[in-house]
Design an enzyme around this catalytic site. Structure first.
Site, PDB file in Angstrom:
ATOM      1  N   GLU A  49     156.552   0.862  96.071  1.00  0.00           N
ATOM      2  CA  GLU A  49     156.667   0.411  94.672  1.00  0.00           C
ATOM      3  C   GLU A  49     156.758  -1.121  94.679  1.00  0.00           C
ATOM      4  OE1 GLU A  49     160.687   0.987  93.188  1.00  0.00           O
ATOM      5  OE2 GLU A  49     159.970   1.237  91.124  1.00  0.00           O
ATOM      6  N   ASN A 109     155.868  -0.723  85.207  1.00  0.00           N
ATOM      7  CA  ASN A 109     156.036  -0.575  86.652  1.00  0.00           C
ATOM      8  C   ASN A 109     154.978   0.451  87.040  1.00  0.00           C
ATOM      9  OD1 ASN A 109     156.832  -0.111  89.273  1.00  0.00           O
ATOM     10  ND2 ASN A 109     159.024  -0.005  88.793  1.00  0.00           N
ATOM     11  N   LYS A 126     155.443   4.066  85.506  1.00  0.00           N
ATOM     12  CA  LYS A 126     156.745   4.698  85.781  1.00  0.00           C
ATOM     13  C   LYS A 126     157.434   5.180  84.503  1.00  0.00           C
ATOM     14  CE  LYS A 126     160.948   3.766  88.481  1.00  0.00           C
ATOM     15  NZ  LYS A 126     161.585   2.714  89.335  1.00  0.00           N
ATOM     16  N   GLU A 145     165.237  -2.733  85.257  1.00  0.00           N
ATOM     17  CA  GLU A 145     163.957  -2.075  84.983  1.00  0.00           C
ATOM     18  C   GLU A 145     163.840  -1.713  83.513  1.00  0.00           C
ATOM     19  OE1 GLU A 145     163.883   0.362  89.105  1.00  0.00           O
ATOM     20  OE2 GLU A 145     162.081   0.470  87.907  1.00  0.00           O
ATOM     21  N   CYS A 175     159.408   5.870  92.624  1.00  0.00           N
ATOM     22  CA  CYS A 175     160.820   5.644  92.892  1.00  0.00           C
ATOM     23  C   CYS A 175     161.773   6.615  92.204  1.00  0.00           C
ATOM     24  CB  CYS A 175     161.161   4.203  92.569  1.00  0.00           C
ATOM     25  SG  CYS A 175     162.628   3.689  93.454  1.00  0.00           S
ATOM     26  N   ASN A 200     161.847   1.315  95.883  1.00  0.00           N
ATOM     27  CA  ASN A 200     162.702   0.193  96.290  1.00  0.00           C
ATOM     28  C   ASN A 200     164.110   0.644  95.915  1.00  0.00           C
ATOM     29  OD1 ASN A 200     161.038  -3.011  95.898  1.00  0.00           O
ATOM     30  ND2 ASN A 200     160.055  -1.055  96.184  1.00  0.00           N
TER      31      ASN A 200
HETATM   32  N1  ING Z   1     165.526   2.432  92.476  1.00  0.00           N
HETATM   33  C1  ING Z   1     166.534   3.387  92.680  1.00  0.00           C
HETATM   34  C2  ING Z   1     166.012   4.778  92.948  1.00  0.00           C
HETATM   35  O1  ING Z   1     165.875   5.616  92.083  1.00  0.00           O
HETATM   36  C3  ING Z   1     168.602   4.408  91.878  1.00  0.00           C
HETATM   37  C4  ING Z   1     167.574   3.359  91.605  1.00  0.00           C
HETATM   38  C5  ING Z   1     169.167   4.552  93.129  1.00  0.00           C
HETATM   39  C6  ING Z   1     168.950   5.254  90.878  1.00  0.00           C
HETATM   40  C7  ING Z   1     170.098   5.559  93.363  1.00  0.00           C
HETATM   41  C8  ING Z   1     169.887   6.269  91.073  1.00  0.00           C
HETATM   42  C9  ING Z   1     170.462   6.426  92.347  1.00  0.00           C
HETATM   43  O2  ING Z   1     165.791   5.007  94.127  1.00  0.00           O
HETATM   44  C10 ING Z   1     164.456   2.410  91.643  1.00  0.00           C
HETATM   45  N2  ING Z   1     163.676   1.324  91.697  1.00  0.00           N
HETATM   46  O3  ING Z   1     164.212   3.333  90.865  1.00  0.00           O
END
Ligand code: ING
Length: 315
Positions: A49, A109, A126, A145, A175, A200
């Site tokens: 991503e 995104n 996204k 985001e 993601c 990411n």
């Molecule tokens: N990053 C993370 C993901 O979904 C996240 C944000 C991490 C949300 C952990 C919830 C728990 O992997 C992105 N860019 O979506």
């Protein structure tokens, strides 16, 4: 036993991309990764991503500044054209995540699937945008985001493309989408055999002191469960390591329809993993345990579509 349908499938994990890194230096890394994937027998390679820049949603700035510094107005553009040229020369298909600014000024995104002949076979914007849109000055970093991107308007689509002379149905997402079972089921209901995605994922949670190991375990559980429950291959490419001091998880993987991890990166740097993925393996699951037509009962699933948040138990 059904006829084997082998696809040389690679994931190209990226190590950090720092604020000071230019797109052309990043594109050179992507080309090196593609060449290594080719050498390993790959016919399709998955990149992360927002692969062209640092994970800029971690920084507070205006939409205008973000769009000036981190968005693509066209893909390929002058700086990304060498990647498209190399892919066509190698006969390699690829998935690439990037920040898209449309001619009308809309910001997404986004990811594209590029066929081995260099044509864009599919685009995705996204849908599940995590994080927040307000400034959290007390947080160690932001996750903006919801500020910098609109919710995707293209739905979850499955794209038909031919790789190595073999027609296949490929789904794509980005993601956070990988954490939501609806993502995969909507694509499996369109006969996806494989879902590709980039991510990411910060290893630190700004909302609560979540144990760091959970970032990796929940990432893997999400991919493995949904690969098995939909009878599909899942290939997930991370951008990882410490970007200007902000750490993101690695553990890029290729998961079989059995739910088993068949390849996983060992580093938090640029690294290629590659498998010969037999797409016919998914048929065993889609014909029997997850034969949707035979076993699903949508008349009892209505809440999944009718409700957004959790509400009262049904009467
Ligand atoms: N990053 C993370 C993901 O979904 C996240 C944000 C991490 C949300 C952990 C919830 C728990 O992997 C992105 N860019 O979506």
């Amino acid at each position: 036993m059904t006829k084997q349908r082998k696809l040389g499938l690679a994931v190209a994990q990226m190590g950090p991309v720092h604020l000071a890194d230019t797109r052309s230096t990043v594109v050179k890394r992507l080309i090196e990764l593609m060449r290594e994937a080719k050498g390993r027998g790959a016919q399709f390679v998955v990149y992360p991503e927002l692969a062209l820049t640092t994970f800029f949603p971690r920084y507070w700035m205006s939409e205008h500044e973000a769009q000036e510094r981190f968005f693509e107005r066209s893909l390929p553009g002058p700086e990304t054209q060498p990647l498209f040229d190399e892919a066509r020369k190698l006969g390699m298909g690829f998935y690439l995540g990037y920040a898209e600014l449309t001619p009308e000024g809309r910001a997404f995104n986004t990811a594209v699937i590029v066929a081995p002949d260099g044509s864009i076979a599919g685009k995705y914007r996204k849908i599940h945008l995590p994080g927040h849109s307000d400034h959290k000055p007390d947080a160690p970093f932001q996750h903006l985001e919801k500020k910098f991107f609109e919710v995707g308007d293209m739905g979850f689509r499955v794209h038909e493309l031919t790789v190595g002379g073999m027609p296949l149905h490929m789904g794509m997402c980005l993601c956070n989408d990988r954490r939501w079972p609806e993502t995969y089921r909507v694509m499996a209901l369109q006969s996806a055999e494989l879902v590709v995605l980039g991510y990411n994922t910060p290893s630190h949670n700004i909302h609560w002191n979540e144990p760091v190991h959970l970032r990796t375990s929940t990432h893997l559980i999400s991919l493995q469960a949904n690969a098995y429950q939909n009878g599909i291959w899942v290939a997930a490419a991370g951008k990882c390591g410490s970007e200007d001091g902000h750490h993101m998880i690695g553990s890029s993987v290729i998961v079989a329809p059995t739910g088993e991890i068949v390849a996983r990166t060992l580093t938090e740097e640029d690294e290629v993993i590659c498998v010969s993925a037999d797409l016919s393996l998914g048929e065993m699951f889609r014909q029997h345990v997850f034969n949707f037509a035979k076993h699903r009962r949508p008349e009892h699933y209505r809440l999944i579509v009718e409700r957004v948040g959790a509400g009262d138990p049904l009467p």
